[in-house]
Design a protein around this motif. Structure first.
Motif, short mmCIF file in Angstrom:
data_model
loop_
_atom_site.label_atom_id
_atom_site.label_comp_id
_atom_site.label_asym_id
_atom_site.label_seq_id
_atom_site.Cartn_x
_atom_site.Cartn_y
_atom_site.Cartn_z
N GLU A 102 4.08 -1.16 8.95
CA GLU A 102 4.13 -2.52 9.47
C GLU A 102 2.96 -3.35 8.96
O GLU A 102 3.10 -4.54 8.66
CB GLU A 102 4.14 -2.49 11.00
CG GLU A 102 5.43 -1.93 11.58
CD GLU A 102 5.41 -1.70 13.07
OE1 GLU A 102 6.49 -1.46 13.64
OE2 GLU A 102 4.31 -1.76 13.68
N SER A 103 1.79 -2.72 8.84
CA SER A 103 0.59 -3.45 8.43
C SER A 103 0.65 -3.90 6.98
O SER A 103 0.20 -5.01 6.65
CB SER A 103 -0.65 -2.58 8.66
OG SER A 103 -0.86 -2.35 10.03
N ILE A 104 1.19 -3.07 6.09
CA ILE A 104 1.25 -3.47 4.68
C ILE A 104 2.13 -4.71 4.52
O ILE A 104 1.79 -5.63 3.77
CB ILE A 104 1.73 -2.32 3.76
CG1 ILE A 104 1.64 -2.73 2.28
CG2 ILE A 104 3.13 -1.87 4.10
CD1 ILE A 104 0.26 -3.02 1.77
N ASP A 105 3.22 -4.77 5.25
CA ASP A 105 4.09 -5.94 5.15
C ASP A 105 3.38 -7.20 5.66
O ASP A 105 3.51 -8.27 5.05
CB ASP A 105 5.39 -5.71 5.92
CG ASP A 105 6.32 -4.72 5.23
OD1 ASP A 105 6.14 -4.50 4.01
OD2 ASP A 105 7.22 -4.18 5.89
N GLY A 106 2.64 -7.08 6.75
CA GLY A 106 1.89 -8.22 7.26
C GLY A 106 0.81 -8.68 6.30
O GLY A 106 0.63 -9.88 6.07
N SER A 107 0.12 -7.72 5.69
CA SER A 107 -0.93 -8.07 4.73
C SER A 107 -0.35 -8.77 3.51
O SER A 107 -0.91 -9.77 3.04
CB SER A 107 -1.70 -6.80 4.30
OG SER A 107 -2.48 -6.31 5.36
N LEU A 108 0.75 -8.26 2.98
CA LEU A 108 1.36 -8.89 1.81
C LEU A 108 1.81 -10.32 2.12
O LEU A 108 1.65 -11.23 1.30
CB LEU A 108 2.55 -8.06 1.32
CG LEU A 108 2.22 -6.66 0.78
CD1 LEU A 108 3.50 -5.95 0.36
CD2 LEU A 108 1.23 -6.72 -0.37
N ARG A 109 2.35 -10.51 3.31
CA ARG A 109 2.80 -11.85 3.71
C ARG A 109 1.62 -12.82 3.78
O ARG A 109 1.69 -13.93 3.25
CB ARG A 109 3.51 -11.76 5.05
CG ARG A 109 4.12 -13.08 5.54
CD ARG A 109 4.93 -12.87 6.80
NE ARG A 109 4.12 -12.38 7.92
CZ ARG A 109 4.19 -11.14 8.38
NH1 ARG A 109 5.02 -10.26 7.85
NH2 ARG A 109 3.42 -10.77 9.39
N ARG A 110 0.53 -12.39 4.40
CA ARG A 110 -0.64 -13.27 4.54
C ARG A 110 -1.31 -13.53 3.20
O ARG A 110 -1.81 -14.63 2.95
CB ARG A 110 -1.62 -12.66 5.54
CG ARG A 110 -1.14 -12.69 6.97
CD ARG A 110 -2.17 -12.18 7.93
NE ARG A 110 -2.41 -10.75 7.80
CZ ARG A 110 -1.74 -9.81 8.47
NH1 ARG A 110 -0.79 -10.14 9.33
NH2 ARG A 110 -2.03 -8.53 8.31
N LEU A 111 -1.34 -12.53 2.35
CA LEU A 111 -1.99 -12.68 1.04
C LEU A 111 -1.11 -13.41 0.03
O LEU A 111 -1.60 -13.83 -1.03
CB LEU A 111 -2.37 -11.30 0.49
CG LEU A 111 -3.54 -10.60 1.19
CD1 LEU A 111 -3.59 -9.12 0.83
CD2 LEU A 111 -4.86 -11.28 0.84
N GLY A 112 0.15 -13.57 0.34
CA GLY A 112 1.05 -14.28 -0.54
C GLY A 112 1.31 -13.56 -1.85
O GLY A 112 1.40 -14.17 -2.91
N THR A 113 1.46 -12.24 -1.76
CA THR A 113 1.68 -11.43 -2.96
C THR A 113 2.71 -10.35 -2.68
O THR A 113 2.94 -9.98 -1.51
CB THR A 113 0.36 -10.80 -3.44
OG1 THR A 113 0.58 -10.05 -4.64
CG2 THR A 113 -0.24 -9.87 -2.39
N ASP A 114 3.34 -9.84 -3.72
CA ASP A 114 4.34 -8.78 -3.56
C ASP A 114 3.71 -7.39 -3.47
O ASP A 114 4.38 -6.43 -3.07
CB ASP A 114 5.32 -8.79 -4.74
CG ASP A 114 6.16 -10.06 -4.78
OD1 ASP A 114 6.41 -10.62 -3.69
OD2 ASP A 114 6.55 -10.48 -5.88
#
Length: 335
Positions: A102-114
């Motif tokens: 769950e955390s990796i998806d949240g981080s990618l969303r906030r960082l704006g990267t795939d």
């Protein structure tokens, strides 16, 4: 800017890496944070380190926004997982499969990267089976959400156990992110030898010992206004760990002639010192003003001759902390 391989991998990172702990989303306004990131880019820094817990996820968003418009392939973006985030519920912490995925998806969303170039276990989780944690990291690598895996503040034994499992699952731990400076050398007796054996290199935080090694704190004088030691939101307690030792503050002032001999500042000397260690891939530096980044980057490529390295040890003497048991490994999850 000089570049170094991260662990036994093909990934090169800038030996001065920009970190946004204590600053983005907290200590400085967003426009100033963006200006600092752009100053880092202008100075040749390509590697940026953050974590989901910094400012309770806000730091990742600020960094992602500041990097928008940059060529993604020219950057190395690192983040971390472990500490509580969001509402801090019972599954919002640790290295369980649920929390990691769950955390990796949240981080990618906030960082704006795939994807992130490096995903790091921010601490060791003594309450989750290591097999579960390593399997979750393996799946994230296979999904392409993280290219490489690292850890932070793991002991030598934890690194060995983690690397053995990672190897069985088809990936490798390539980095360790510990605290390391002239004053705090607890990784030298055990973590560094184990890391060399395992193909892991260090990305060190607090190379200036929370600013103490800059020389701005003078014996018998109050802390300068606006310094970290006066900012209760910005890690003042960590600074006072050092400042409460009067002998330490006096010894640090004795480093000024060495910096003068090299033609650099004491802050640059501190950063250059950690980079003399061949197991260190990068020194993490933060900034609350763009000019701090420009100044600190000048430490890249500085060589300290062996005789001056010896003099540094002589000046600091027994104020240096070397106890390997102080490697940060929590005994349980935070409340």
């Amino acid at each position: 800017m000089k570049f170094r391989y991260l662990g036994n991998s093909g990934l090169k990172i800038s030996e001065i890496t920009y970190g946004n702990w204590l600053t983005h989303g907290s200590q400085v306004e967003n426009d100033t944070a963006t200006a600092c990131v752009h100053a880092a880019l202008d100075a040749g820094i390509t590697t940026f380190d953050t974590a989901d817990v910094y400012a309770n996820t806000a730091a990742e968003k600020v960094l992602g926004d500041a990097l928008q418009g940059q060529r993604r392939e020219s950057l190395e973006i690192f983040t971390k997982v472990y500490w509580p985030t969001g509402p801090k519920g019972h599954n919002d912490v640790g290295l369980s499969r649920k929390h990691i995925l769950e955390s990796i998806d949240g981080s990618l969303r906030r960082l704006g990267t795939d994807y992130v170039d490096l995903y790091q276990a921010h601490r060791y989780d003594v309450e989750t089976p290591l097999e579960e944690t390593m399997q979750a990291f393996a799946d994230i690598v296979r999904q392409g959400k993280a290219l490489y895996i690292g850890v932070s503040e793991w002991t030598a034994g934890q690194l060995r156990a983690g690397q053995e499992l990672a190897s069985q699952l088809g990936f490798r731990i390539i980095s360790s992110q510990p605290q390391y400076s002239m004053l705090w050398r607890v990784i030298e007796p055990e973590v560094i030898p184990a890391s060399k054996e395992l193909g892991i290199s260090q990305i060190v935080w607090s190379p200036m010992a929370q600013g103490v090694l800059s020389g701005k704190y003078k014996p018998g004088q109050p802390a300068p206004a606006g310094s970290r030691a006066t900012d209760e939101k910005g890690g003042a307690a960590m600074v006072h760990r050092f400042l409460d030792n009067e002998q330490l503050v006096e010894r640090v002032q004795g480093l000024q002639p060495i910096a003068d001999e090299l033609g650099i500042s004491m802050a640059q000397l501190a950063i250059a010192w950690v980079l003399q260690n061949d197991n260190v891939a990068a020194a993490l530096v933060g900034a609350s003003r763009p000019e701090q980044i420009t100044h600190n980057v000048a430490a890249s490529g500085v060589t300290i001759p062996p005789e001056l390295m010896t003099r540094i040890d002589e000046v600091l003497g027994d104020v240096v902390v070397r106890d390997p048991s102080l490697t940060r490994a929590p005994q349980g999850r935070p409340a």
